[in-house]
Design a protein around this motif. Sequence first.
Motif, mmCIF file in Angstrom:
data_model
loop_
_atom_site.group_PDB
_atom_site.id
_atom_site.type_symbol
_atom_site.label_atom_id
_atom_site.label_comp_id
_atom_site.label_asym_id
_atom_site.label_seq_id
_atom_site.Cartn_x
_atom_site.Cartn_y
_atom_site.Cartn_z
ATOM 1 N N ASN A 178 21.079 -28.545 -74.795
ATOM 2 C CA ASN A 178 20.137 -28.688 -73.688
ATOM 3 C C ASN A 178 20.812 -28.686 -72.325
ATOM 4 N N GLN A 179 21.982 -29.341 -72.250
ATOM 5 C CA GLN A 179 22.670 -29.472 -70.980
ATOM 6 C C GLN A 179 24.152 -29.167 -71.130
ATOM 7 N N GLY A 180 24.745 -28.650 -70.046
ATOM 8 C CA GLY A 180 26.182 -28.432 -70.008
ATOM 9 C C GLY A 180 26.859 -29.558 -69.256
ATOM 10 N N TRP A 181 28.037 -29.928 -69.689
ATOM 11 C CA TRP A 181 28.747 -31.053 -69.082
ATOM 12 C C TRP A 181 30.245 -30.778 -69.044
ATOM 13 N N MET A 182 30.974 -31.571 -68.261
ATOM 14 C CA MET A 182 32.418 -31.452 -68.203
ATOM 15 C C MET A 182 33.037 -32.839 -68.113
ATOM 16 N N SER A 183 34.303 -32.937 -68.538
ATOM 17 C CA SER A 183 35.020 -34.203 -68.513
ATOM 18 C C SER A 183 36.514 -33.918 -68.498
ATOM 19 N N THR A 184 37.281 -34.847 -67.954
ATOM 20 C CA THR A 184 38.743 -34.757 -67.960
ATOM 21 C C THR A 184 39.296 -36.068 -68.482
ATOM 22 N N ARG A 185 40.357 -36.005 -69.283
ATOM 23 C CA ARG A 185 40.928 -37.219 -69.856
ATOM 24 C C ARG A 185 42.404 -37.024 -70.146
ATOM 25 N N VAL A 186 43.074 -38.123 -70.416
ATOM 26 C CA VAL A 186 44.433 -38.086 -70.941
ATOM 27 C C VAL A 186 44.338 -37.819 -72.434
ATOM 28 N N ALA A 187 45.146 -36.891 -72.932
ATOM 29 C CA ALA A 187 45.103 -36.535 -74.353
ATOM 30 C C ALA A 187 45.259 -37.773 -75.228
ATOM 31 N N GLY A 188 44.408 -37.877 -76.234
ATOM 32 C CA GLY A 188 44.473 -38.994 -77.164
ATOM 33 C C GLY A 188 43.587 -40.159 -76.798
ATOM 34 N N THR A 189 42.921 -40.096 -75.633
ATOM 35 C CA THR A 189 42.026 -41.164 -75.220
ATOM 36 C C THR A 189 40.578 -40.706 -75.363
ATOM 37 N N MET A 190 39.660 -41.622 -75.187
ATOM 38 C CA MET A 190 38.247 -41.280 -75.253
ATOM 39 C C MET A 190 37.850 -40.485 -74.007
ATOM 40 N N ASP A 191 36.738 -39.739 -74.123
ATOM 41 C CA ASP A 191 36.254 -38.974 -72.982
ATOM 42 C C ASP A 191 35.982 -39.878 -71.790
ATOM 43 N N HIS A 192 36.310 -39.366 -70.600
ATOM 44 C CA HIS A 192 35.873 -40.047 -69.385
ATOM 45 C C HIS A 192 34.386 -39.767 -69.183
ATOM 46 N N GLU A 193 33.813 -40.352 -68.176
ATOM 47 C CA GLU A 193 32.395 -40.141 -67.903
ATOM 48 C C GLU A 193 32.115 -38.655 -67.712
ATOM 49 N N ARG A 194 31.074 -38.173 -68.371
ATOM 50 C CA ARG A 194 30.723 -36.762 -68.276
ATOM 51 C C ARG A 194 29.900 -36.501 -67.019
ATOM 52 N N SER A 195 30.109 -35.338 -66.419
ATOM 53 C CA SER A 195 29.296 -34.911 -65.286
ATOM 54 C C SER A 195 28.646 -33.581 -65.638
ATOM 55 N N LEU A 196 27.444 -33.350 -65.117
ATOM 56 C CA LEU A 196 26.695 -32.148 -65.448
ATOM 57 C C LEU A 196 27.278 -30.931 -64.739
ATOM 58 N N LEU A 197 27.192 -29.785 -65.416
ATOM 59 C CA LEU A 197 27.687 -28.532 -64.851
ATOM 60 C C LEU A 197 26.633 -27.895 -63.951
ATOM 61 N N LYS A 198 27.087 -27.026 -63.060
ATOM 62 C CA LYS A 198 26.166 -26.234 -62.263
ATOM 63 C C LYS A 198 25.486 -25.211 -63.160
#
Length: 323
Positions: A178-198
């Motif tokens: 339904n929606q596209g999202w993006m996230s950045t994290r340090v490898a091996g950790t849980m996802d950071h807060e997701r933000s919606l894509l354009k």
Amino acid sequence: MSKGTGQKPKLDRVSDDRRGMLKRKRKRNLLLPSALIVVLLISISLVATFIKNFSKNDAPVDDADLHFMGNKEALKLNKNGQPTFQSSQALQEVTLKKPAQDFTISEILAKHVTAYGGWKNLNRVESIRLSGEITREGSSSPIVILKKRTNKIRATITVPSPWDNNLFIQSIRGYDGNQGWMSTRVAGTMDHERSLLKENQETELYVESGVTNLLIKLQQDNALMELENIQPFQQQECWKIKASFKNKSKEFMLYISTKSFALLGYDITHSDKTSTRVIYDNFISQSGVVIPRKLTTINEATGQTSFIAQNIDVGIGIHREYF
């Protein structure tokens, strides 16, 4: 270890019921993945900054330890990118029984489905995992792409941290149906807060989501289709099919080979009139269905990006939380 004592609990003092509960808990924990595709259209400008001095052999690959379920048939490649086992020939050329210009969209769709393995095989595929390299401006980085029915995708690219040589950063993009999202994290950790894509970025993820290609997806999503003409695409004669939805916020031009009925690529015209072209190549047949190993994306804003799959797994278990 027991809290406050630093010693392991003595299981011989635990009741049979308690021991059984612990075993069941451990068994459940073993089924959980230890870590959390574009698809290939990820934050290219950010990635390009990170990968200049990148050694691909040092990077951990995310989603590599998924628990496999069902049909686990992987395409293993040698250093030259060739399969290490004999795979069946994909996309045989066919002899048309009438002129190409006399075909209808329904006939093209039917032949296309047959060329890609038929509905029986296509409907059996619930998930696909592709791992390989994404390349832009001569720099490469490992990427893992997870696809799941219906219209779900997650792409994870791993690059070295610019702040700490012992850490790796992962840029993730996903589409949950339904929606596209993006996230950045340090490898091996849980996802950071997701933000919606354009909208444009979300569309580019949608077209590569799920386990079927764009032509079949558009048919299943009740898109409006119109056969435009026959024209060359990637040095092959192709049917050009125009597809759109009722809101007409985006428009697709798909190119289907008149020789093999393969989807060789497509153009997307976004609502802001910018465009993206995707080209497929190096088709292989796996688990009875046809999958392209190479994908090249040409975007007006981000330039040219290419992806080549080095391993393909069909029918893997993927937790829905990944998307």
